[in-house]
Design a protein around this motif. Structure first.
Motif, short mmCIF file in Angstrom:
data_model
loop_
_atom_site.label_atom_id
_atom_site.label_comp_id
_atom_site.label_asym_id
_atom_site.label_seq_id
_atom_site.Cartn_x
_atom_site.Cartn_y
_atom_site.Cartn_z
N PRO A 125 1.20 -0.98 0.07
CA PRO A 125 -0.28 -0.40 0.60
C PRO A 125 0.57 1.15 0.12
CG PRO A 125 -0.82 -1.44 1.08
CD PRO A 125 0.18 -1.74 1.13
N PHE A 126 2.21 1.16 0.77
CA PHE A 126 2.46 2.60 0.80
C PHE A 126 3.53 2.07 -0.57
CE2 PHE A 126 2.07 0.64 5.00
CZ PHE A 126 1.78 2.08 5.81
N ARG A 127 3.98 1.22 -0.55
CA ARG A 127 4.78 1.80 -2.21
C ARG A 127 3.71 1.67 -3.61
NH1 ARG A 127 6.32 -3.24 -1.91
NH2 ARG A 127 4.91 -4.42 -3.57
N VAL A 128 2.77 1.79 -3.56
CA VAL A 128 2.21 1.86 -4.36
C VAL A 128 1.13 3.46 -4.82
CG1 VAL A 128 -0.79 1.29 -5.37
CG2 VAL A 128 0.85 -0.21 -5.17
N ALA A 129 1.30 3.91 -3.72
CA ALA A 129 0.87 5.27 -3.18
C ALA A 129 2.47 6.43 -3.30
CB ALA A 129 0.28 5.54 -1.71
N GLY A 130 3.63 5.54 -3.32
CA GLY A 130 4.54 6.82 -3.38
C GLY A 130 4.63 7.12 -5.33
N LEU A 131 4.66 5.21 -5.57
CA LEU A 131 4.38 5.16 -6.54
C LEU A 131 3.91 5.96 -7.63
CD1 LEU A 131 6.46 3.84 -9.38
CD2 LEU A 131 4.88 2.18 -9.40
N ALA A 132 2.28 6.29 -7.97
CA ALA A 132 1.24 6.75 -7.80
C ALA A 132 0.77 7.96 -7.82
CB ALA A 132 -0.40 6.31 -7.04
N MET A 133 1.60 8.87 -7.06
CA MET A 133 1.95 9.95 -6.60
C MET A 133 2.93 10.64 -7.74
SD MET A 133 0.43 12.94 -4.96
CE MET A 133 -0.72 12.01 -3.33
#
Length: 337
Positions: A278-286
């Protein structure tokens, strides 16, 4: 200090040239400038942003941890902010004129912004109440004085946003406010561009740059203020404040914030790469969404009805971030207690 001085030299030279040659005010808003200098401007702003990020952000080994006990709250805020930016991007790409009907005074986003400020005030007040027993001082000031200052500033912003009740009651601004740009009972529309520049810049610096620049270890005096500095993960939620530019795209400070936000987003995505999904996806998405959305705004923003719509969305996001900050303070006070 050398990197900061180099960045400042580039920015001052850029603004001075624009004023002397193009007779253009620093905060002048207009359509995207496709002239040669209009293309040089963002390149110079990017170089300055790179130098400032290199100077201000501590090395990974000296940075504060990204994930702590409040990480789920901040991760949720980041996903909500990313979703809002995605919706704004899709709307400008597909049906841009509908934004004007959403953001005007008295319409849904304007009302939601005021509601978000009320909720933010409630969260800040609850944090101050929960923290009332702590007698420690912050930079020499009582903790409650800092809480009171935060509440007062947000209260003034809320009242200015609703023109001190005019939006709800509907009175007519008197002769004292004849010079007001919108003929409303507020002060910020006497110097709208200056107020917006100060307001947006303060939000970006406090919610994005400060959390990222604050190192893991500071001196005894700064240590007393650490409880009021948001964690690094808060900066991920604040990144959309660096974007949402159309009318302001030619304004050098806004371009600087955008490129700093883009670089900070890349840094956060790299730092979050080895964390849970969840953290990795949020960082990449932003990190992807911020520059991608800005391309849509630059090339498609001219199809909006008025051009100021993205600024109203940014103000709504600022209100939401202040609410998230108040909730973070509230939960932090409970943990400290």
């Amino acid at each position: 200090m050398g990197l900061i001085a180099a960045a400042a030299t580039i920015l001052v030279s850029l603004v001075a040239y624009d004023l002397a040659i193009n007779d253009r005010d620093l905060l002048a808003k207009d359509r995207v400038d496709w002239s040669m200098f209009g293309l040089v401007r963002p390149v110079a702003a990017f170089v300055s942003a790179f130098l400032l990020v290199a100077a201000l952000l501590p090395k990974p080994a000296l940075a504060r941890p990204l994930i702590d006990g409040q990480a789920p709250l901040l991760l949720g805020a980041a996903y909500l902010m990313a979703a809002a930016l995605l919706v704004a991007t899709a709307t400008v790409a597909v049906m841009p004129r509908i934004l004007n009907e959403t953001v005007r005074e008295g319409q849904v986003l304007s009302i939601l912004t005021e509601v978000a400020f009320v909720l933010a005030l409630s969260a800040l007040g609850a944090a101050a109440w929960r923290d009332r027993g702590d007698r420690a001082r912050v930079l020499g000031l009582p903790r409650q004085a800092v809480h009171a200052a935060l509440i007062l500033v947000v209260f003034l912003i809320l009242m200015e946003e609703m023109s001190w009740g005019q939006h709800w009651v509907g009175w007519t601004a008197g002769p004292m406010f004849e010079g007001n740009a919108q003929n409303e009972t507020n002060l910020h529309n006497f110097a709208t561009y200056r107020f917006e520049a100060a307001y947006y810049s303060a939000a970006f610096l406090l919610f994005v740059v400060l959390p990222m620049a604050w190192p893991a270890h500071v001196g005894p005096l700064l240590k007393t203020a650490e409880g009021f500095v948001p964690p690094r993960l808060f900066a991920l939620a604040g990144l959309p404040l660096a974007g949402l530019l159309f009318e302001e795209w030619n304004v050098v400070p806004y371009q600087l914030w955008f490129f700093m936000g883009t670089l900070i987003g890349i840094r956060l995505a790299l730092d979050l790469w080895g964390t849970p999904a969840p953290f990795r996806v949020a960082g990449l998405a932003m990190a992807i969404l911020l520059p991608l959305s800005q391309l849509v705004f630059v090339f498609g923003g001219h199809r909006m009805a008025d051009g100021y719509e993205l600024s109203e969305i940014r103000e709504f996001l600022i209100a939401c971030l202040i609410g998230a900050y108040g909730l973070w303070l509230f939960r932090r006070a409970a943990t400290a207690g």
